[in-house]
Design an enzyme around this catalytic site. Structure first.
Site, PDB file in Angstrom:
ATOM      1  N   LYS A 184       5.055  10.517   7.920  1.00 24.40           N
ATOM      2  CA  LYS A 184       4.858  10.085   9.073  1.00 24.40           C
ATOM      3  C   LYS A 184       5.824  10.386  10.126  1.00 24.40           C
ATOM      4  O   LYS A 184       6.284  11.245  10.957  1.00 24.40           O
ATOM      5  CB  LYS A 184       4.327   8.804   9.691  1.00 24.40           C
ATOM      6  CG  LYS A 184       3.266   8.238   8.820  1.00 24.40           C
ATOM      7  CD  LYS A 184       2.980   6.902   9.174  1.00 24.40           C
ATOM      8  CE  LYS A 184       2.372   5.867   7.982  1.00 24.40           C
ATOM      9  NZ  LYS A 184       0.706   5.871   7.992  1.00 24.40           N
ATOM     10  N   ASP A 188       9.462   2.548  -0.780  1.00 23.65           N
ATOM     11  CA  ASP A 188       8.453   3.173  -0.096  1.00 23.65           C
ATOM     12  C   ASP A 188       8.903   3.032   1.318  1.00 23.65           C
ATOM     13  O   ASP A 188       8.485   1.854   1.982  1.00 23.65           O
ATOM     14  CB  ASP A 188       7.094   2.712  -0.337  1.00 23.65           C
ATOM     15  CG  ASP A 188       6.192   3.548   0.512  1.00 23.65           C
ATOM     16  OD1 ASP A 188       6.507   4.222   1.413  1.00 23.65           O
ATOM     17  OD2 ASP A 188       4.858   3.429   0.163  1.00 23.65           O
ATOM     18  N   TYR A 233       0.924  -1.199  -0.071  1.00 20.24           N
ATOM     19  CA  TYR A 233      -0.102   0.174  -0.001  1.00 20.24           C
ATOM     20  C   TYR A 233       0.946   1.376   0.064  1.00 20.24           C
ATOM     21  O   TYR A 233       1.885   1.096   0.855  1.00 20.24           O
ATOM     22  CB  TYR A 233      -0.917  -0.042   1.460  1.00 20.24           C
ATOM     23  CG  TYR A 233      -1.696   1.316   1.423  1.00 20.24           C
ATOM     24  CD1 TYR A 233      -2.734   1.464   0.628  1.00 20.24           C
ATOM     25  CD2 TYR A 233      -1.399   2.043   2.507  1.00 20.24           C
ATOM     26  CE1 TYR A 233      -3.808   2.615   0.960  1.00 20.24           C
ATOM     27  CE2 TYR A 233      -2.270   3.123   2.729  1.00 20.24           C
ATOM     28  CZ  TYR A 233      -3.258   3.336   1.945  1.00 20.24           C
ATOM     29  OH  TYR A 233      -4.253   4.402   2.024  1.00 20.24           O
TER      30      TYR A 233
HETATM   31  N1  HOZ Z   1      -0.239   2.833   6.094  1.00 19.84           N
HETATM   32  C1  HOZ Z   1      -0.834   3.236   7.293  1.00 19.84           C
HETATM   33  C2  HOZ Z   1      -1.185   1.650   8.139  1.00 19.84           C
HETATM   34  N2  HOZ Z   1      -0.927   0.664   7.376  1.00 19.84           N
HETATM   35  C3  HOZ Z   1      -2.200   3.682   7.147  1.00 19.84           C
HETATM   36  C4  HOZ Z   1      -3.029   4.076   8.054  1.00 19.84           C
HETATM   37  C5  HOZ Z   1      -4.167   4.844   7.775  1.00 19.84           C
HETATM   38  O1  HOZ Z   1      -4.638   4.602   6.599  1.00 19.84           O
HETATM   39  O2  HOZ Z   1      -4.744   5.521   8.628  1.00 19.84           O
END
Ligand code: HOZ
Length: 434
Positions: free
Chosen positions: A272, A244, A149
């Site tokens: 983050k 990433d 993701y």
């Molecule tokens: N990549 C974050 C957790 N896998 C995303 C958290 C979110 O979408 O709030």
């Protein structure tokens, strides 16, 4: 023994109110408890490794705002930096010294980043990196891996992990087919598919984007051959290799996963953690690629809040803390203690588990098979995971509310926190046998 934390009255009231005003009551689906059911506790404050909710419950926190709280909540050095920045102003839309200072720290810790552009989130970082790679190479094709993701970028929202996978919409309505027409999705850790894809399309591929340790289908570890073959194929075909490192950057090592595995990507995306929890992202890499970015080059990317002075101050404080404290041996020790303890607790109740871990990032998969890609990650028993999750939550342990997310340990989790977590795990696994 942690106290019972099943009180939810005030959280339920707030969740109901929020649900009438905000889709699903949340501002990001990953926190909605969609996969595990129930009401998410509404948080009031955090301190160190702990979270405190509006019902007076307290939890040992293993989300850490999905990664960035390497030193826990409200670390004094980070708070001081934010307070000082606030004295000066919250946003100027003009350059400040802090932006170059943070950029310098980033390239010192992550040498593959010769130049960097600050943005406001991981999504912005990956979206921009893809555009730059396309502009630089003059090609359109991109490769992503199933279950990874990279934020909610149109071209990457296909076979996506994290909340998209948790909530069963790995490819989203609203993304026009044209946006993903140039996106090739391959299985993670599969060298053969990779070679075939490059053989067939290598000359049209602008970029490959990868989580070098996956967090978003649960923690999945790359094989050394997979990363090495990725590097070699990208070199051969002139394709930009993008790591990433939104989750892994500064967490697995000061230089991220690329330092740990000894692979130098052409570009890196971050988020983050670079703002110590403030909204920050960044993308960077080889100077010759980054010089394609406007105003030096023609690839346009912009943002009024990018390089925000308060967020930059927090990021500088975070990277200085990393340099001063070298938290990685402690993070490894705590991660290993959790891994071994979870394993022992599950086995003592004959619950099959597979635990994937790299340093302070780990996932307890409720499955008997090893997990190396999306197909194996999704074989886990998610109904059982939901019961285990609630068993842990009701005993004061706050885990990611999905089987396909990673948990994060901070350097300020104490040995007592770990022991209390493992005692809760023993009891929560015992619940599964009844
Ligand atoms: N990549 C974050 C957790 N896998 C995303 C958290 C979110 O979408 O709030």
């Amino acid at each position: 023994m942690l106290p019972d934390t099943s009180r939810r009255t005030e959280s339920e009231r707030l969740f109901q109110k929020a649900s009438t005003l905000i889709p699903g009551g949340v501002n990001s689906p990953a926190r909605a408890f969609g996969a595990v059911g129930g009401t998410p506790p509404f948080m009031k404050r955090g301190q160190g490794a702990w979270l405190f909710d509006v019902d007076g419950n307290q939890f040992i926190d293993y989300i850490g705002s999905w990664g960035p709280h390497l030193f826990g909540h409200r670390h004094p050095a980070i708070l001081d930096a934010i307070r000082s920045a606030l004295e000066i102003g919250t946003s100027f839309g003009a350059p400040t010294e802090a932006e170059a200072e943070l950029a310098e720290l980033v390239s010192k810790l992550v040498p593959s980043i010769e130049m960097v552009r600050m943005v406001n989130s991981g999504t912005e970082a990956t979206m921009s990196a893809i555009r730059v790679a396309r502009g630089f190479t003059g090609r359109n094709g991109i490769v992503k891996f199933a279950g990874c993701y990279h934020g909610h970028v149109d071209s990457l929202l296909v076979s996506a992990g994290s909340g998209a996978l948790t909530l069963g919409c790995p490819s989203s309505p609203g993304v026009p087919p044209g946006s993903t027409a140039d996106t090739l999705v391959l299985p993670y850790n599969d060298c053969e598919s990779l070679q075939t894809a490059f053989r067939n399309h290598g000359n049209q591929l602008a970029a490959v984007i990868i989580e070098p340790v996956v967090g978003n289908m649960g923690c999945v570890v790359p094989t050394p051959q997979f990363l090495a073959s990725l590097r070699q194929l990208c070199d051969h075909y002139g394709t930009v290799l993008i790591f990433d490192e939104v989750m892994t950057g500064f967490r697995l090592a000061a230089g991220g996963a690329q330092q740990l595995f000894g692979i130098r990507p052409d570009m890196t995306t971050m988020g983050k953690i670079l703002g110590a929890g403030m909204p920050v992202g960044a993308y960077g890499g080889k100077a010759e690629i980054m010089k394609s970015v406007s105003p030096v080059g023609k690839v346009y990317q912009a943002g009024t809040l990018s390089g925000n002075p308060v967020a930059m101050a927090a990021g500088i404080a975070m990277l200085k803390l990393i340099q001063r404290e070298n938290p990685y041996p402690r993070l490894e020790q705590l991660g290993a203690a959790l891994e071994q303890g979870f394993q022992a607790a599950a086995h003592s109740h004959q619950i099959p588990v597979r635990i994937n871990r790299v340093g302070s990032m780990l996932t307890v998969f409720l499955t008997s098979e090893s997990v190396s890609d999306l197909a194996t990650a999704t074989k886990s028993d998610t109904a059982r995971f939901s019961r285990w999750f609630h068993g842990m939550l009701n005993r004061g342990v706050y885990l990611p509310c999905s089987q396909v997310e990673a948990m994060f340990v901070s350097a300020v989790h104490s040995d007592a926190d770990i022991q209390a977590t493992l005692a809760a795990a023993q009891a929560a696994f015992a619940d599964l046998t009844t």
